[in-house]
Design an enzyme around this catalytic site. Sequence first.
Site, PDB file in Angstrom:
ATOM      1  N   SER A 121     -10.742   1.059 -13.396  1.00 43.32           N
ATOM      2  CA  SER A 121     -11.319   0.647 -14.682  1.00 43.32           C
ATOM      3  C   SER A 121     -10.315  -0.244 -15.425  1.00 43.32           C
ATOM      4  O   SER A 121      -9.924  -1.280 -14.908  1.00 43.32           O
ATOM      5  CB  SER A 121     -11.697   1.895 -15.469  1.00 43.32           C
ATOM      6  OG  SER A 121     -12.508   1.561 -16.565  1.00 43.32           O
ATOM      7  N   ASP A 175     -13.993   0.407  -9.246  1.00 39.74           N
ATOM      8  CA  ASP A 175     -15.110   0.486 -10.185  1.00 39.74           C
ATOM      9  C   ASP A 175     -14.957  -0.353 -11.441  1.00 39.74           C
ATOM     10  O   ASP A 175     -15.253   0.097 -12.534  1.00 39.74           O
ATOM     11  CB  ASP A 175     -15.383   1.944 -10.574  1.00 39.74           C
ATOM     12  CG  ASP A 175     -16.845   2.137 -10.952  1.00 39.74           C
ATOM     13  OD1 ASP A 175     -17.143   2.975 -11.814  1.00 39.74           O
ATOM     14  OD2 ASP A 175     -17.688   1.428 -10.384  1.00 39.74           O
ATOM     15  N   HIS A 235     -18.134   7.416 -12.532  1.00 39.14           N
ATOM     16  CA  HIS A 235     -17.221   6.310 -12.793  1.00 39.14           C
ATOM     17  C   HIS A 235     -15.807   6.621 -12.299  1.00 39.14           C
ATOM     18  O   HIS A 235     -15.094   5.750 -11.837  1.00 39.14           O
ATOM     19  CB  HIS A 235     -17.226   6.010 -14.288  1.00 39.14           C
ATOM     20  CG  HIS A 235     -16.301   4.898 -14.683  1.00 39.14           C
ATOM     21  ND1 HIS A 235     -16.297   3.671 -14.066  1.00 39.14           N
ATOM     22  CD2 HIS A 235     -15.364   4.835 -15.642  1.00 39.14           C
ATOM     23  CE1 HIS A 235     -15.400   2.898 -14.630  1.00 39.14           C
ATOM     24  NE2 HIS A 235     -14.811   3.569 -15.580  1.00 39.14           N
TER      25      HIS A 235
END
Lengths: 340, 493
Positions: free
Chosen positions: A148, A177, A303
């Site tokens: 992220s 991700d 996530h």
Amino acid sequence: MSALQRGVLSKGLPPKGMAGHIPEKKLPPGKSFTPLPFSDFFDSKSTVNIDGDNFNIYLKGSSGPVFLLLHGGGYSGLTWACLATDLYARIECRCVAIDLRGHGLSSCINEDDLSTERQIRDISAIISSLFPISAGDDSVPMIVVGHSMGGALAVHSVSLSLGQIACVKIVGLVVIDVVEGTAMEALGGMITYLRSRPAQFESEEGAIKWCLSSGTVRNSTAARVSMPSQVRKRDDGKYHWRINLLRSEPHWKGWFKGLSSTFLSCTAPKMLVLAGTDRLDKELMIGQMQGKFQTTLLPRVGHAVQEDSPGRLADELARFAVRYRLAVPKGGIQFNPPMC
Amino acid sequence: MVMEVDEPSTQHGGGAGTSMDTSETPSSVDGIEWKFSQVKGTVDQDDTSIADGESSPPTTPPMNDVPPADVISCVEFSHDGEYLATGDKGGRVVIFQRDQSGKYVRGVRSREYNVYSTFQSHEPEFDYLKSLEIEEKINQIKWLKKKNAANFILSTNDKTVKLWKISERERKVADDAWNVERGGSFIGRLNIPSIVPMELIVEASPRRVYGNAHTYHVNSISVNSDEETFLSADDLRINLWHLEITNESFNIVDIKPTNMEELTEVITASEFHPTQCHWLVYSSSKGSIRLCDMRDKALCDQHAKIFEEPEDPAARSFFSEIIASVSDVKFSHDGKFLLTRDYLTVKVWDLRQERAPVETYAVHEHLRSKLCQLYENDSIFDKFECGWSGDDKHILTGSYHNLFRTFARGTQEGKTWEARPAEMHQPLRNRKIGGSASSRKKRAQNPGGAAGDDEIAPDSLDFTRKILHTAWHPQENIIALAATNNLYIFSDV
């Protein structure tokens, strides 16, 4: 309302399901939610002092290429705990997980400056001090892995500063991700999501329970080790979030801007790990078709890929490292190249 | 404040209920007190008797139980108010006729409406080229002015407009007996059968089908004041038709961008001016209303006027754009004003002033803080209609929880009513949306409450029950509201 009209109106709005109504998952009874110490996973932790800023880092392993693990916004170095253990079991490697500015156990003078530039400097400084130049040593091979926000920082670091550190050779870049296009679109929903989280918890266990029941993390072991580092006990006896992510909002765009093109311009071997349904944006899709990086899709994860499926992610990372002759597999484990 | 000479003076102070000081608007009009008249469609029996003072919510069947084809999708009175047409999701049109017996109830002619005709207007279709289903849901019905014994309506679904003729026929039958025998002679009084009218048969027959002219979904139709032409508007284009000609239509507005990726705005509603046959307006999803003059050019992409209120930067949120989208636009009967409905307000615009509406009324301001929740459950995309009273002095629009609001122009507060079954002529109770702690405390202290006031907590609003479609009788104070599968008729008598 016609589909066309709805599409025009919904442009720029977060995809549904992100904010507000998060379905509560029933937690299986009898499961323990007690926090787990870092020492169950990492070998040690130490503090690196850079000009008055103290950064906490977790270390594992003593030989092999270094996996520099950069966590995402709001997380901490312990998000990599399960992954580090699984990776260490598969290949000969060292893991360095940093608590970035304002996160985990790090304490810095200015914890509000989470801009890309600042954090890149932090990371370079930490690495320089961890791997000082000494005569005769070969440069340390390093694979930078980021999740992220950490993925965005990894990309910017690799392209800007890390390559310049004398003793370190960047041999791999793994982004987990985060895709520029989708991240930019999701920023809108981020604020609503952050507001919808509970502001405080009664105990670390309570925080862990929330983490699992809201579906933020699906792996209870990972939640038990990483969640406590995301909250901090305050004077009122309650556990508040370690970092106020809403305050960092001015920096969000800066993290992701230009991410795709910078990612593609890095010369090191690259891998992009995506959770299930994410779509590649236009730049990355073209890059992927041109064979510029490897894409891995891990279905059925949330996530926080490294927490939900550390085993599978470790497999992928190990395979990646072995294929590029960066690392040696341990104890007879075979990594067969993917058959086309 | 600098005033331009040809603009009416305004005191636009923002917020709910701004009144305008011109000679056209009445300075203060009495609000209307609505009374129940009729309800059509199946309603749960428990609703009908609610003792005074109780505020228990009616136990309507959960929305899942209502067959989707029965959901009413449009309501429209005819020009003389004698007929009321409704269209539903199943493609059927039901026309009600006002009681023709001439009896008087409470000093006025009976306001009862009874079923006059039912017919299937549109059938579900399948577009083979695009592999898309074409819904049979009736999006709009418009009446033509009556020229002879028959009535004509235009009804449209997403793709095709149809002209229906509704005519009456009296079935006559021969009654009584012959008394003449074949052969022989006849002496006496001759009986021959007499023709006896049996029953009134109402027939609906499709007279014209105007199809294949729209790529996108048709959202509005409007008959021109010249009574010869009409327009049909879809998301990106508006076409002009002649009632007699079905194989040709003229495109008068086209806002389709060359690259569909750049699409930012769609047409949401469109209407012809009630008296000027060259003027039409169309509203957009961005909150602007454009007035076009067909005498300018063949293609009216360049608007003659644009009615747009600059956005208040302080009120900006993620949902500002969605709630600014205009869902309905209506000319006033005198043709001097425009009524527009966006998600949270209704606005009255003077045609002579483009920069801001002259009146703004807040419909359900308590929803402003719940926009996120409404986005999640899709309610923020609901398209509410608005309407004028026959004398243009009142405004009607619907809300959630089967509530509807009427505003007397020039007054600050509108009244909120709930559409629920009751006894005929029973006055409806004023409802209020509660919320502040002080008002709740006041209610707790005074359980009797002001006679007729009922508070509803904003959190207990039922977003599955909504009044999207409304219609006001052209001359009298009779309103028809569609609440899911029920049609409510209320009057002021």
